[in-house]
Design an enzyme around this catalytic site. Structure first.
Site, PDB file in Angstrom:
ATOM      1  CG  ASP A  40      -0.431  -0.135   2.533  1.00 24.61           C
ATOM      2  OD1 ASP A  40       0.763  -0.480   2.666  1.00 24.61           O
ATOM      3  OD2 ASP A  40      -1.177   0.100   3.504  1.00 24.61           O
ATOM      4  N   GLY A 127      -3.499  -5.367  19.107  1.00 20.92           N
ATOM      5  CA  GLY A 127      -2.172  -5.955  19.013  1.00 20.92           C
ATOM      6  C   GLY A 127      -2.113  -7.186  18.135  1.00 20.92           C
ATOM      7  CB  SER A 132      -7.801  -2.179  17.180  1.00 20.33           C
ATOM      8  OG  SER A 132      -6.435  -1.976  17.521  1.00 20.33           O
ATOM      9  CD  GLU A 166      -1.702   4.627  12.711  1.00 21.14           C
ATOM     10  OE1 GLU A 166      -1.019   3.944  13.494  1.00 21.14           O
ATOM     11  OE2 GLU A 166      -2.933   4.691  12.792  1.00 21.14           O
ATOM     12  CG  ASP A 178      -4.467  -1.021   8.047  1.00 25.33           C
ATOM     13  OD1 ASP A 178      -4.390  -1.868   7.135  1.00 25.33           O
ATOM     14  OD2 ASP A 178      -3.632  -0.947   8.979  1.00 25.33           O
TER      15      ASP A 178
END
Length: 391
Positions: A40, A127, A132, A166, A178
């Site tokens: 990506d 994790g 998440s 992020e 994601d």
């Protein structure tokens, strides 16, 4: 999975913290990537699907300019900040930084924000490499879209801002996969995403197929630094070949013009170039219902991650072999590979639903983590992306 337990957990925490009930509800799923790993951020192709595990947010407007957040899954811990003040990192707890980062990116994107009470609850395993964090950030984008009537804030733009949070706020150099699959997933389908154009083509999963996610119980230590190192190596390879990204070369070019490139960096590039080709071929195999071909491509993907990109772990390799053998027993068809950033975490398998119990039993009998723990298995379908829902 049912929304009811998450909604009830969030509603209880909301009433305890703020009194009363939320006036709106939003949700956003986690994801698993069927094939296309680390492609990506090389402007390439990925083939993920959203999963039936998600983040739920209950919200209610405030009259002031505060954002007051309660994390129902973290002992009802709270964070409060002002929309008119600089938004800075706390570092601990990390969930608060994900909230702050997303709000900061929405504000910098010139969206008119307003004060709100938020309660977060989720069941995306943390994790485990199932995103998440992307689920949380995309849900936050949905929450502010609902609170502030931001009709022009598209699912794709929410994903872009979540990625920016992020990258710029959390300092993890992730790609767009994601966030985009969490925002735009379609039930019963994987999405073939072109990470340059952000075009996303739904690819139906064959009828009767299950998505099995198996956590190796190998903790993903130092993954952020290793992830960033792999990205730097890919960028170095792209500079060597004189292209914007490794997506822009084919395997013939990779071999013909390798002179002068560090052998390790070349192997990193080989994974990306071949993985892009495998991802396109896997989408074709799914469309045709050719599960044998899909299994071959997923196996080749895992070998490339193990040998060229060096992001697997011996225990994960062993788990893939146990799972593959169980799927293929008695002529069964499907595929399995490591999924996610690597260095531990999860394996994904696509297999007929009638094989789920047998494969689960084979994993229970044939695999233990280095700590002696058994694998954790989740079974999902391909889920819808982020949305509002009735409380």
């Amino acid at each position: 999975m049912s929304l009811d337990p998450l909604r009830q957990r969030a509603a209880t925490a909301f009433d305890h913290a703020f009194g009363g009930a939320p006036t709106a509800w939003v949700r956003a799923p986690g994801r698993v990537n069927l094939i296309g790993e680390h492609t990506d951020y090389n402007a390439g192709f990925v083939l993920p699907c959203a999963i039936d595990y998600q983040t739920v947010i209950g919200l209610r407007p405030r009259a002031d300019r505060a954002v007051h957040v309660v994390a129902a899954d973290h002992g009802a811990a709270t964070d409060t900040f002002d929309l008119d003040a600089p938004i800075t990192r706390r570092h601990d707890p990390l969930w608060a930084d994900y909230v702050r980062g997303m709000v900061k990116m929405l504000r910098e994107d010139d969206h008119a924000l307003a004060g709100v009470d938020l309660v977060l609850a989720g069941d995306v395993p943390q994790g485990a490499g199932l995103s998440s964090s992307a689920s949380l950030q995309v849900a936050l984008g949905q929450a502010f879209r609902a609170r502030c009537d931001l009709d022009g804030l598209s699912p794709t733009r929410i994903a872009q801002l979540a990625q920016r949070a992020e990258n710029r706020f959390i300092d993890v150099a992730c790609g767009i996969m994601d966030q985009l699959i969490s925002a735009r997933g379609q039930r019963g389908h994987a999405l073939l995403i072109d990470c340059r154009s952000l075009e996303a083509e739904p690819v139906p999963l064959p009828a009767g197929m299950a998505v099995m996610i198996i956590h190796s119980r190998v903790r993903r230590g130092l993954v952020d630094s290793a992830y960033n190192e792999r990205r730097q190596q890919c960028e170095a390879a792209a500079r060597h070949y004189g292209v914007p990204a490794l997506r822009d070369i084919d395997e013939a070019t990779l071999h013909q013009h390798r002179a002068g490139l560090d052998p390790l960096v070349w192997r990193r590039a080989r994974h990306i170039v071949t993985e892009n080709a495998r991802t396109l071929q896997a989408a074709e195999a799914l469309r045709a219902g050719d599960l044998a071909r899909l299994g071959t491509l997923m196996a080749a993907s895992h070998a490339s991650m193990r040998d060229d990109f060096e992001i697997t772990h011996p225990a994960v390799d062993a788990l893939v072999e146990v799972t593959r053998a169980a799927i293929e027993r008695d002529g069964g068809q499907g595929g399995t590979r490591m999924t996610g950033g690597g260095f531990g975490g999860c394996v994904v398998a696509l297999l007929p639903r009638e094989r789920v119990d047998a494969v689960r039993a084979a994993i229970a009998d044939g695999y233990r983590a280095p700590t002696g723990e058994p694998a954790t298995v989740w079974v999902s379908g391909a889920a819808d992306g982020a949305s509002t829902f009735e409380g």
